[in-house]
Enzyme design. Sequence first.
Site, short mmCIF file in Angstrom:
data_model
loop_
_atom_site.label_atom_id
_atom_site.label_comp_id
_atom_site.label_asym_id
_atom_site.label_seq_id
_atom_site.Cartn_x
_atom_site.Cartn_y
_atom_site.Cartn_z
N TYR A 53 57.29 39.96 102.28
CA TYR A 53 56.66 40.87 101.32
C TYR A 53 55.76 40.13 100.34
CZ TYR A 53 59.12 44.73 103.35
OH TYR A 53 59.53 45.69 104.25
N ARG A 56 52.63 40.25 102.17
CA ARG A 56 52.03 41.60 102.10
C ARG A 56 51.32 41.78 100.75
NH1 ARG A 56 53.56 40.65 106.09
NH2 ARG A 56 51.33 40.50 106.28
N GLN A 87 52.16 56.74 102.65
CA GLN A 87 53.25 55.87 103.14
C GLN A 87 52.92 54.43 102.81
OE1 GLN A 87 54.36 57.32 107.40
NE2 GLN A 87 52.39 58.17 106.93
N ASN A 88 51.75 54.18 102.26
CA ASN A 88 51.31 52.80 102.04
C ASN A 88 51.90 52.23 100.76
OD1 ASN A 88 49.86 53.24 104.31
ND2 ASN A 88 47.87 53.46 103.30
N HIS A 105 56.95 55.16 100.30
CA HIS A 105 57.63 53.95 100.76
C HIS A 105 57.57 52.83 99.73
CE1 HIS A 105 57.14 55.36 105.24
NE2 HIS A 105 58.05 56.03 104.57
P1 OAD Z 1 51.14 52.77 111.97
O1 OAD Z 1 50.79 51.33 112.16
O2 OAD Z 1 52.33 53.30 112.66
O3 OAD Z 1 49.90 53.66 112.39
C1 OAD Z 1 48.60 53.34 111.96
C2 OAD Z 1 47.67 54.44 112.38
O4 OAD Z 1 46.40 54.12 111.87
C3 OAD Z 1 47.53 54.61 113.90
O5 OAD Z 1 47.60 55.99 114.24
C4 OAD Z 1 46.13 54.04 114.18
O6 OAD Z 1 45.48 54.70 115.27
C5 OAD Z 1 45.43 54.35 112.86
N1 OAD Z 1 44.25 53.51 112.55
C6 OAD Z 1 44.01 52.23 112.88
N2 OAD Z 1 42.81 51.85 112.39
C7 OAD Z 1 42.30 52.92 111.72
C8 OAD Z 1 41.10 53.16 110.99
N3 OAD Z 1 40.17 52.22 110.84
N4 OAD Z 1 40.92 54.38 110.43
C9 OAD Z 1 41.85 55.37 110.58
N5 OAD Z 1 43.00 55.19 111.25
C10 OAD Z 1 43.22 53.98 111.83
O7 OAD Z 1 51.21 52.98 110.37
P2 OAD Z 1 51.91 54.18 109.57
O8 OAD Z 1 51.83 55.46 110.31
O9 OAD Z 1 51.38 54.13 108.19
O10 OAD Z 1 57.19 51.98 106.80
O11 OAD Z 1 53.40 53.69 109.57
C11 OAD Z 1 54.36 54.43 108.86
C12 OAD Z 1 55.42 53.52 108.33
O12 OAD Z 1 55.93 52.70 109.37
C13 OAD Z 1 54.93 52.51 107.30
O13 OAD Z 1 54.84 53.05 106.01
C14 OAD Z 1 55.98 51.46 107.38
C15 OAD Z 1 56.08 51.34 108.88
O14 OAD Z 1 57.24 50.83 109.41
C16 OAD Z 1 58.09 51.15 106.25
O15 OAD Z 1 57.95 49.94 106.21
C17 OAD Z 1 59.29 51.87 105.66
#
Ligand code: OAD
Length: 240
Positions: A53, A56, A87-88, A105
């Site tokens: 972290y 990060r 979620q960020n 989160h």
């Molecule tokens: P993910 O990494 O699961 O998903 C990222 C999404 O962003 C995918 O659908 C990609 O297609 C999309 N993506 C990539 N580049 C992009 C761009 N330039 N513009 C738009 N979209 C783009 O991330 P999250 O869904 O945020 O939780 O993940 C959810 C949670 O899982 C996070 O908050 C974290 C993780 O484990 C915890 O740590 C509790």
Amino acid sequence: MPHVVVLTGAGISAESGISTFRDNNGLWASHRLEDVATPEAWERDPEGVLAFYNERRREVRRAQPNAAHEALARLERHNCRVSIVTQNIDDLHERAGSRDVLHLHGDIGKARSSVDPRLLYRLRGEETIEIGHMCDHNYQLRPHVVWFGEQVLLYDTACHIMADADWVLVIGTSLSVMPAAALLDEAPAHVTRMVIDPDAVALARGTDAIPMAGKASEIVPELVEHFIAHRVFEQPARGQ
Ligand code: OAD
């Protein structure tokens, strides 16, 4: 005033240089989440968790908001209320100027007591959290983030925000983590939903959401300009 609710995930910050989780080169390809993002990992290897972290946090501090964050902040000035549920753990929405941001989160810019979650501290400058950094009650500090197996922050508030939505924009999230993904079900059935993501078509399949496939930094500014130019929020939202 129409209420636009925006659910964001790691993809909106990808073009600011912050790693996503599940893309090919995402964080969960190079780290096992069980080793860095669970209470059990913290018990077993607190140094490793803090190092993950701290990295990060460094990544977030180096990053700047991109055109997608900026466009969402601009939208607030045009006859609508904008609530961002993210979620960020980065603060790029706030740095772009968005005023109503809920972090499901957590916030990498804060430390909290590992025993009393109410004891929160803002980390300044290059500050990191290390073993031996204590809260006011002399317990080890940990990052103010939600780990797998822990309760998401402010979920009830997020449900209320969603239930009040006239429009829902889903940006840059794979919708693979609960309960964040389930929040979409809290929006009234009639609201217009749009999914903005390179994988939007797959993500929207089987739903009535409108897929807008592409990068957030390209699609979101275009969409916001369209909303403003066509005075979309000066007309009643669909269903009103
Ligand atoms: P993910 O990494 O699961 O998903 C990222 C999404 O962003 C995918 O659908 C990609 O297609 C999309 N993506 C990539 N580049 C992009 C761009 N330039 N513009 C738009 N979209 C783009 O991330 P999250 O869904 O945020 O939780 O993940 C959810 C949670 O899982 C996070 O908050 C974290 C993780 O484990 C915890 O740590 C509790």
